[in-house]
Motif scaffolding. Structure first.
Motif, PDB file in Angstrom:
ATOM      1  N   GLY A 125       0.846  -1.185   0.000  1.00  0.00           N
ATOM      2  CA  GLY A 125       0.000   0.000   0.000  1.00  0.00           C
ATOM      3  C   GLY A 125       0.879   1.230   0.000  1.00  0.00           C
ATOM      4  O   GLY A 125       1.853   1.313   0.762  1.00  0.00           O
ATOM      5  N   LEU A 126       0.574   2.188  -0.854  1.00  0.00           N
ATOM      6  CA  LEU A 126       1.429   3.369  -0.958  1.00  0.00           C
ATOM      7  C   LEU A 126       0.602   4.571  -1.385  1.00  0.00           C
ATOM      8  O   LEU A 126      -0.546   4.453  -1.812  1.00  0.00           O
ATOM      9  N   SER A 127       1.227   5.721  -1.276  1.00  0.00           N
ATOM     10  CA  SER A 127       0.599   6.984  -1.630  1.00  0.00           C
ATOM     11  C   SER A 127       1.361   7.624  -2.780  1.00  0.00           C
ATOM     12  O   SER A 127       2.592   7.577  -2.818  1.00  0.00           O
ATOM     13  N   VAL A 128       0.626   8.218  -3.736  1.00  0.00           N
ATOM     14  CA  VAL A 128       1.244   8.839  -4.887  1.00  0.00           C
ATOM     15  C   VAL A 128       0.438  10.072  -5.265  1.00  0.00           C
ATOM     16  O   VAL A 128      -0.790  10.100  -5.108  1.00  0.00           O
ATOM     17  N   ALA A 129       1.110  11.098  -5.749  1.00  0.00           N
ATOM     18  CA  ALA A 129       0.420  12.300  -6.178  1.00  0.00           C
ATOM     19  C   ALA A 129      -0.418  11.995  -7.416  1.00  0.00           C
ATOM     20  O   ALA A 129       0.068  11.385  -8.372  1.00  0.00           O
ATOM     21  N   ALA A 130      -1.689  12.410  -7.393  1.00  0.00           N
ATOM     22  CA  ALA A 130      -2.589  12.126  -8.511  1.00  0.00           C
ATOM     23  C   ALA A 130      -2.043  12.675  -9.820  1.00  0.00           C
ATOM     24  O   ALA A 130      -2.107  12.021 -10.868  1.00  0.00           O
ATOM     25  N   SER A 131      -1.476  13.864  -9.787  1.00  0.00           N
ATOM     26  CA  SER A 131      -0.974  14.478 -11.016  1.00  0.00           C
ATOM     27  C   SER A 131       0.210  13.702 -11.587  1.00  0.00           C
ATOM     28  O   SER A 131       0.341  13.570 -12.808  1.00  0.00           O
ATOM     29  N   GLU A 132       1.070  13.185 -10.703  1.00  0.00           N
ATOM     30  CA  GLU A 132       2.229  12.426 -11.177  1.00  0.00           C
ATOM     31  C   GLU A 132       1.797  11.111 -11.815  1.00  0.00           C
ATOM     32  O   GLU A 132       2.297  10.715 -12.866  1.00  0.00           O
ATOM     33  N   LEU A 133       0.863  10.413 -11.161  1.00  0.00           N
ATOM     34  CA  LEU A 133       0.410   9.147 -11.712  1.00  0.00           C
ATOM     35  C   LEU A 133      -0.356   9.367 -13.014  1.00  0.00           C
ATOM     36  O   LEU A 133      -0.220   8.593 -13.965  1.00  0.00           O
ATOM     37  N   ALA A 134      -1.147  10.440 -13.067  1.00  0.00           N
ATOM     38  CA  ALA A 134      -1.873  10.755 -14.300  1.00  0.00           C
ATOM     39  C   ALA A 134      -0.896  11.009 -15.439  1.00  0.00           C
ATOM     40  O   ALA A 134      -1.069  10.503 -16.567  1.00  0.00           O
ATOM     41  N   ALA A 135       0.152  11.788 -15.182  1.00  0.00           N
ATOM     42  CA  ALA A 135       1.137  12.084 -16.213  1.00  0.00           C
ATOM     43  C   ALA A 135       1.866  10.818 -16.663  1.00  0.00           C
ATOM     44  O   ALA A 135       2.151  10.638 -17.861  1.00  0.00           O
ATOM     45  N   ALA A 136       2.160   9.942 -15.711  1.00  0.00           N
ATOM     46  CA  ALA A 136       2.855   8.701 -16.057  1.00  0.00           C
ATOM     47  C   ALA A 136       1.981   7.825 -16.951  1.00  0.00           C
ATOM     48  O   ALA A 136       2.443   7.275 -17.954  1.00  0.00           O
ATOM     49  N   LEU A 137       0.701   7.678 -16.596  1.00  0.00           N
ATOM     50  CA  LEU A 137      -0.197   6.869 -17.414  1.00  0.00           C
ATOM     51  C   LEU A 137      -0.380   7.474 -18.799  1.00  0.00           C
ATOM     52  O   LEU A 137      -0.424   6.757 -19.806  1.00  0.00           O
ATOM     53  N   ASP A 138      -0.495   8.787 -18.877  1.00  0.00           N
ATOM     54  CA  ASP A 138      -0.632   9.443 -20.173  1.00  0.00           C
ATOM     55  C   ASP A 138       0.596   9.212 -21.053  1.00  0.00           C
ATOM     56  O   ASP A 138       0.486   9.142 -22.280  1.00  0.00           O
TER      57      ASP A 138
END
Length: 355
Positions: A125-138
């Motif tokens: 279980g971990l925490s990640v910034a929504a914007s960073e994960l969104a950019a990575a997926l994009d």
């Protein structure tokens, strides 16, 4: 007379292939314009070109093809039949040899699986910034595979180690990698392949700047963003070791203005290797460090051909106004990197030109 473009369209052989077969003495045009060097073919050569295309698709070597074409229109049908039978015997023997080698490889693989501990997904279980994960997926989503014969490529790899989450997708012909920082994970390396539909559902939740929670447990991957959630089974397959596929930054490099480069690709010259094949853009890095598209007839030995649509997709996924394009040898992968983020890039496999 038929132009070389008309012959390419009607025969299934690309323009570059027709040039190659001319130089090889296999299918020589009836007339070559002495000023423009443009090739013209007699109508009767279309049948030869179609025959040549069939023989090449069957993998017949050029020396045998030359003999078949020389005998096709004459009375020596017996020689043609013998050449076809001999090539078929070679193909059958090659298939038999390949089956034997694959049987040996399967035995080796079974042994490795029995004696080695494979990397499996553990609870995390971990925490990640929504914007960073969104950019990575994009950045990587465009490269995910769709081939049902390769289900392990039909998703996005989440690879967690230390304080980093690497997001990876590949369909064999292209690969994209991006990184997001994470907190809350102090264990070893953990991997899970998120199916593409679930990755898309997760991306739809990442519309803010807050931190979201990502967890992997008991075969499920869950993303929680406030009171919203996307959850599903991860793919129970092994993903290729993408770290061994990463390109080395030792090729010719050029910074491209994405908008201008995209326009050049969309409106510039294209090539095809055969009928129905994807359109190719042929690139080279000029002495001033700029990228140019090779026009038809440009025989630069360092030119690199790439699927044009794949390159356009990679430019869009790069998410920047300027990107670094790296070209190596004509048979080496092409890399697109961000200037400000060494952990986000795409690689594309080149396409071999027959000429």
């Amino acid at each position: 007379m038929r132009s070389i473009g008309e012959m390419a369209r009607d025969s299934g052989l690309g323009v570059s292939a027709l040039r190659f077969y001319d130089r090889a003495g296999v299918l020589v045009p009836a007339w070559v314009d002495p000023v423009s060097a443009y090739r013209w073919y007699e109508p009767g050569q279309l049948e030869e070109a179609r025959l040549l295309a069939r023989l090449r698709r069957a993998g017949m070597p050029l020396p045998d093809i030359r003999l078949v074409l020389a005998s096709w229109s004459g009375a020596d049908a017996g020689l043609v039949r013998e050449l076809l039978k001999a090539h078929l015997r070679r193909l059958e023997q090659g298939l038999s040899d390949a089956r034997s080698e694959f049987s040996a490889l399967r035995a080796l693989l079974d042994h490795r699986e029995n004696v080695m501990t494979k990397l499996r997904t553990a609870a995390v279980g971990l925490s990640v910034a929504a914007s960073e994960l969104a950019a990575a997926l994009d950045t990587v989503r465009f490269a995910a595979g769709t081939d049902p014969e390769l289900p392990m490529l039909g998703g996005v790899l989440f690879d967690v180690e230390g304080g980093s989450l690497h997001v990876v997708a590949t369909d064999r012909y292209r690969m994209a990698v991006a990184r997001a920082g994470v907190t809350g994970h102090d264990g070893g390396r953990v991997q899970a392949i998120v199916p593409s539909p679930l990755a898309d559902a997760m991306r739809a939740l990442l519309d803010g700047e807050e931190r979201v929670r990502l967890s992997v447990d008991d075969g499920r991957v869950t993303l929680e963003a406030g009171d919203r959630q996307a959850s599903g089974q991860w793919l129970d397959h092994d993903f290729p070791d993408y770290r061994r596929l990463l390109p080395q930054a030792d090729g010719r490099r050029a910074v491209v203005e994405v908008a201008a480069f995209r326009e050049a690709l969309e409106n510039g010259p294209v090539r095809t290797t055969e009928a129905g094949a994807p359109e190719l853009s042929v690139l080279k890095v000029e002495s001033g460090g700029t990228v140019a598209l090779c026009a038809d007839g440009d025989e630069d030995p360092d030119r690199v051909a790439v699927n044009r649509r794949y390159l356009l997709d990679a430019l869009a996924a790069g998410g920047r106004d300027r990107l670094v394009l790296e070209l190596g040898a004509p048979d080496a992968p092409i890399a697109l990197r961000r200037l400000d983020d060494a952990d986000a890039f795409s690689i594309l496999m080149p396409v071999r030109l027959e000429d």
